[in-house]
Design a protein around this motif. Sequence first.
Motif, PDB file in Angstrom:
ATOM      1  N   UNK A 226       0.819  -1.206   0.000  1.00 42.16           N
ATOM      2  CA  UNK A 226       0.000   0.000   0.000  1.00 42.16           C
ATOM      3  C   UNK A 226       0.854   1.257   0.000  1.00 42.16           C
ATOM      4  N   UNK A 227       1.939   1.224   0.738  1.00 42.23           N
ATOM      5  CA  UNK A 227       2.858   2.363   0.740  1.00 42.23           C
ATOM      6  C   UNK A 227       3.381   2.613  -0.669  1.00 42.23           C
ATOM      7  N   UNK A 228       3.741   1.534  -1.361  1.00 42.59           N
ATOM      8  CA  UNK A 228       4.206   1.673  -2.740  1.00 42.59           C
ATOM      9  C   UNK A 228       3.097   2.217  -3.628  1.00 42.59           C
ATOM     10  N   UNK A 229       1.857   1.769  -3.389  1.00 45.94           N
ATOM     11  CA  UNK A 229       0.718   2.268  -4.168  1.00 45.94           C
ATOM     12  C   UNK A 229       0.605   3.781  -4.050  1.00 45.94           C
ATOM     13  N   UNK A 338      -0.735   9.722   3.588  1.00 48.21           N
ATOM     14  CA  UNK A 338      -1.322   8.387   3.785  1.00 48.21           C
ATOM     15  C   UNK A 338      -0.230   7.330   3.945  1.00 48.21           C
ATOM     16  N   UNK A 339       0.827   7.444   3.162  1.00 50.06           N
ATOM     17  CA  UNK A 339       1.935   6.504   3.313  1.00 50.06           C
ATOM     18  C   UNK A 339       2.539   6.620   4.705  1.00 50.06           C
ATOM     19  N   UNK A 350       9.602   6.307   1.281  1.00 53.01           N
ATOM     20  CA  UNK A 350       9.317   5.561   0.051  1.00 53.01           C
ATOM     21  C   UNK A 350       8.462   6.372  -0.901  1.00 53.01           C
ATOM     22  N   UNK A 351       7.360   6.923  -0.381  1.00 56.23           N
ATOM     23  CA  UNK A 351       6.442   7.678  -1.237  1.00 56.23           C
ATOM     24  C   UNK A 351       7.098   8.946  -1.773  1.00 56.23           C
ATOM     25  N   UNK A 387      -5.088  10.794 -14.409  1.00 60.01           N
ATOM     26  CA  UNK A 387      -6.284   9.948 -14.339  1.00 60.01           C
ATOM     27  C   UNK A 387      -5.973   8.610 -13.680  1.00 60.01           C
ATOM     28  N   UNK A 388      -4.798   8.053 -13.967  1.00 56.78           N
ATOM     29  CA  UNK A 388      -4.382   6.794 -13.327  1.00 56.78           C
ATOM     30  C   UNK A 388      -4.290   6.981 -11.815  1.00 56.78           C
ATOM     31  N   UNK A 389      -3.741   8.117 -11.380  1.00 55.49           N
ATOM     32  CA  UNK A 389      -3.650   8.393  -9.940  1.00 55.49           C
ATOM     33  C   UNK A 389      -5.031   8.433  -9.305  1.00 55.49           C
TER      34      UNK A 389
END
Length: 429
Positions: A226-229, A338-339, A350-351, A387-389
């Motif tokens: 999730x952090x990577x997301x 959020x990360x 990471x984020x 849009x992907x984000x």
Amino acid sequence: MPLINKPSSPLTPSLTRLRIALTVFFALDGFLFAGWVVRIPAIKEQTGASASDLGLALLGVSAGAVVTMTLTGRLCARFGSHPLTVAAAVLLSLSMALPAQTHSALALGLVLLVFGAAYGGINVAMNSAAVDLVAALRRPVMPSFHAAFSLGGMIGAGLGGLVAAGLSPASHLLVLTAAGLVVTAVAGPVLLRHPSPTAHEDTGPAPPPGARGDDRARLSGRTRRLVVVFGVIALCTAYGEGALADWGALHLEQDLGAHAGVAAAGYSLFALAMTAGRLSGTTLLERLGQTRTLVAGGLTAAVGMLLGSLAPTVWLALLGFAVTGLGLANIFPVAVARAGALAGPSGVATASTLGYGGMLLGPPAIGFLADWFSLPVALTTVAVLAAVAAVIGFAARRTPAVQDSEARAGSRPPAAERASAEPCRTERR
């Protein structure tokens, strides 16, 4: 409450001075970066570089920054974020004068390695210092620092547009070097005289679960993913900021026939919109929540960038740039926050690294795509990634960890939320 307030009050004057000094460095970073950005068309002409050659040269910024970012965190832990901020500001100021002294794409790429190293170092060091200060102040003031960066970028691009026609790139960038050194000499001693306020955090609210030593070892694979997301969300939106910074002026001048001053004003308008969006970010988050803010911002940026890249006139393109700035303004802070809520400082690192990587890798990617297709088509990738984000943010809303983070950030009424220390935990980044 007494345990929290008692140690905080004697720190107030010191923390206020630190906040002002850090705000100045954020603004200086944006100012210097924008000053370089608006002279890219002139530097391109001076070096005789093609779009792909320029893209490769700009990759020097990315390479220098990525290497420095991986080291700056460790250096901050050893020497402190304040001295690193000052040292990186000096290097960034000195490196401003170098691009105008080059006459080939290869030489430009080499000097941009130095510029990128300084840029990556100051961004990591400043944000580390800001994280400590936010925790010590017990207030979610992080957006104000990023607003200062955007404001500095707006001023730098605006002044660059004014002098673009009458001042050579060498003279302009040399003036920026002098200005950067003067500002660093004035604001730097404040950081050097005051240690990081991290040591005073023990009396404050508990850190997010992921930041505790006992919990860090128990982070699940899902949490790490999730952090990577959220890092990917930051990357998608920062890609757009980097692309507009390095290619927006060239698009207006080359594809739409804008005057050099008007072309330079494009990034200034984009930076102004981002500043306004970040200054209103806290209110927006309180009213819409994190997920809606993220999704709405991504969709708004996508629409704005389609207009900015494909519009047939300069003024419609400028409108598109402004809408894009409003849409992108708060996505990066939300993703990184959020990360941090999920995994504490390691999640923030990471984020942030992924996000800044997107900002630095975007420009060379646009250069290659512009050679293969055209610059307007290449710039539409900014809309696609925005849009992907939005889609990723919407898809992640049902994840239990994200729902917990959303509840911590928005389940209380605005007045109660402002009065509590809960947002400060979310802002720890």
